[in-house]
Motif scaffolding. Sequence first.
Motif, PDB file in Angstrom:
ATOM      1  N   GLY A  48      99.036 133.868  68.004  1.00 21.44           N
ATOM      2  CA  GLY A  48      98.991 135.116  68.763  1.00 21.44           C
ATOM      3  C   GLY A  48      99.723 136.242  68.067  1.00 21.44           C
ATOM      4  O   GLY A  48      99.239 137.384  68.017  1.00 21.44           O
TER       5      GLY A  48
ATOM      6  N   TYR B 232      97.782 139.502  66.894  1.00 19.67           N
ATOM      7  CA  TYR B 232      97.896 140.616  67.834  1.00 19.67           C
ATOM      8  C   TYR B 232      99.306 141.183  67.989  1.00 19.67           C
ATOM      9  O   TYR B 232      99.491 142.143  68.747  1.00 19.67           O
TER      10      TYR B 232
ATOM     11  N   GLN C 110      97.042 142.026  73.887  1.00 23.23           N
ATOM     12  CA  GLN C 110      96.009 141.094  73.463  1.00 23.23           C
ATOM     13  C   GLN C 110      96.608 139.749  73.048  1.00 23.23           C
ATOM     14  O   GLN C 110      95.875 138.785  72.858  1.00 23.23           O
ATOM     15  N   ASN C 111      97.929 139.728  72.903  1.00 24.06           N
ATOM     16  CA  ASN C 111      98.657 138.493  72.651  1.00 24.06           C
ATOM     17  C   ASN C 111      98.942 137.825  73.996  1.00 24.06           C
ATOM     18  O   ASN C 111      99.618 138.399  74.857  1.00 24.06           O
ATOM     19  N   TRP C 112      98.425 136.628  74.180  1.00 16.56           N
ATOM     20  CA  TRP C 112      98.507 135.929  75.465  1.00 16.56           C
ATOM     21  C   TRP C 112      99.940 135.760  75.945  1.00 16.56           C
ATOM     22  O   TRP C 112     100.208 135.919  77.138  1.00 16.56           O
TER      23      TRP C 112
ATOM     24  N   TYR D 119      89.629 141.001  77.392  1.00 18.01           N
ATOM     25  CA  TYR D 119      89.672 140.941  75.928  1.00 18.01           C
ATOM     26  C   TYR D 119      88.880 139.713  75.471  1.00 18.01           C
ATOM     27  O   TYR D 119      89.351 138.583  75.560  1.00 18.01           O
TER      28      TYR D 119
ATOM     29  N   PRO E 223      90.405 137.497  72.193  1.00 18.85           N
ATOM     30  CA  PRO E 223      91.657 136.829  72.583  1.00 18.85           C
ATOM     31  C   PRO E 223      91.465 135.831  73.726  1.00 18.85           C
ATOM     32  O   PRO E 223      92.074 134.752  73.728  1.00 18.85           O
TER      33      PRO E 223
ATOM     34  N   TRP F 124      92.269 131.859  73.671  1.00 20.04           N
ATOM     35  CA  TRP F 124      93.135 131.293  74.705  1.00 20.04           C
ATOM     36  C   TRP F 124      92.461 130.122  75.418  1.00 20.04           C
ATOM     37  O   TRP F 124      93.075 129.061  75.608  1.00 20.04           O
TER      38      TRP F 124
END
Length: 247
Positions: A99, A103, A108-110, A197, A200, A204
């Motif tokens: 992630g 990102y 957008q990073n979980w 998104y 992403p 995920w």
Amino acid sequence: MEYSVRPIWHKLVTLDWKFGLFLLLFICIPRFLLVLLANASGNYSSIGAIMVISALCPFLFLTSSGRRRIGLTRPKRYGWLLVAFLAGLIFSLLLYYVGWSLYANTYQNWYVYIGKSYNIPQAINPSNKSILFAVVALTGMLFSPIGEELFFRGIVHASFANSVGDRKATQIDGSAFALTHLSHFGFVFIHNQWHFYVVPALIWVVSMFIVSMLFIKFKTYSSSILGAILCHSGFNLGMTYCIFYLL
């Protein structure tokens, strides 16, 4: 395998794919919607109730024999429990690096988005941060691993396995687990607007499917659902650590 079901349910419930599907619809759809609402409102109190209900399903519907069949039993291989915990922890760290590499510190990073729900004050001092981390980590290591594993890798898996076999049941409960987690990340609520998104979210969901395969593997290796629970606990601990100290 009706004899695994409590006598009170014999006329209504057979441990097969139809019951498994009923459980998924009954638990996962309300949970999905409640998590989305919680992400928008910031109030996550209802999520704990869903986890409790999920954990109670095997006790509500199954006899003691049925609960043993789904893995609620003493492990036969205790060494695998530590390996399970470490495997979950390592996977969570790998997912953090994926992630961050893709990102960085964006929504957008979980882990960045999920971290919003932790409500970590920006000006918190190290001592209070450690206390908050311990509380959040302990909660995350208990509630969702117990609730989700007794549900997905327990009664849901057994229901489908009785109809389509273990292999397909593993794919079904893993897919259900992964898609349910789209409510945690994928559909995101930012600045009073909903976004989706695509890439992403796909990463995920695939990651959640892969980690669910880890959970079922360690259930098998340890001959107990405790293997899945501890692998899940390790993952949640790693995720919480990443959110608190690496982002």
